[in-house]
Scaffold this active site. Structure first.
Site, PDB file in Angstrom:
ATOM      1  CB  VAL A   1      43.300  43.405  44.260  1.00 41.09           C
ATOM      2  CG1 VAL A   1      42.557  43.906  45.480  1.00 41.09           C
ATOM      3  CG2 VAL A   1      44.594  42.718  44.645  1.00 41.09           C
ATOM      4  CB  SER A   2      42.671  43.977  38.822  1.00 37.12           C
ATOM      5  OG  SER A   2      41.281  43.785  38.886  1.00 37.12           O
TER       6      SER A   2
END
Length: 198
Positions: free
Chosen positions: A10-11
């Site tokens: 995930v970012s």
């Protein structure tokens, strides 16, 4: 048959990996063989991905939830998957069902992706070359703009050099320039002198 190794990303730290991890577990990855990152995909160095790639062996399959979890760009993704195939490592994307290099149709789909990435690279090169040619035609050239003989720093360097009271290293240190820049400044005077002598 090799192992199924998962990678999830995930970012940001606010986002959760649960959805991806659950999907990887359902695809046959064991919990200890799922590597994770909470980092932007644009970052070159991703510790979780680095560990994941180190753990892969021939006949293993790398599984991701979606293609964009793995690659920074189309060309990066293609290069990464090509390097896996060269090591006899399979690749599968759960959400992008057609991408599964362990099947004949999936490998064909990846080859189409590879061709598109090459096409994209060629287009970028052609646009760059066309842009440079157009700029040259208008009399513009790339690189750092040349200093003028009348630039105060150029004049100062030339004066200090003529006085012979300081070494070249001392002049460079005083003006905060490199030796290469110093010689470029000095050569400007030689060019002007050469033109006036003609």
């Amino acid at each position: 048959m090799g192992r199924k190794i998962g990678y999830a990303r995930v970012s940001t730290h606010d986002q959760e990996l649960d959805l991806q991890v659950d999907a990887l577990l359902k695809s046959g990855c064991s919990k200890k063989l799922i590597f994770k990152d909470k980092i932007s995909g644009a970052k070159k160095s991703r510790p979780g991905l680095d560990k994941c790639l180190e753990n892969l062996s021939p006949h293993d399959t790398l599984i991701v939830w979606r293609l964009d979890r793995l690659g920074r760009s189309m060309s990066h993704l293609v290069n990464l998957i090509e390097s896996l195939l060269e090591k006899n490592i399979g690749f599968k994307s759960i959400q992008d069902c057609a991408i599964d290099t362990t099947t004949a149709s999936g490998e064909l789909m990846f080859n189409i992706f590879s061709a598109l990435a090459q096409f994209e690279r060629r287009l970028i090169q052609e646009r760059t070359q066309a842009g440079l040619s157009a700029a040259r035609a208008r009399g513009k050239f790339g690189g750092r703009p040349r200093k003028s003989i009348n630039d105060p720093k150029v004049k100062m360097a030339q004066e200090m050099y003529k006085n012979k009271k300081m070494s070249i290293n001392e002049i460079c240190s005083s003006l905060e320039i490199s030796r290469a820049t110093f010689y470029r400044y000095i050569s400007l005077a030689d060019e002007i002198n050469g033109q006036t002598d003609v």
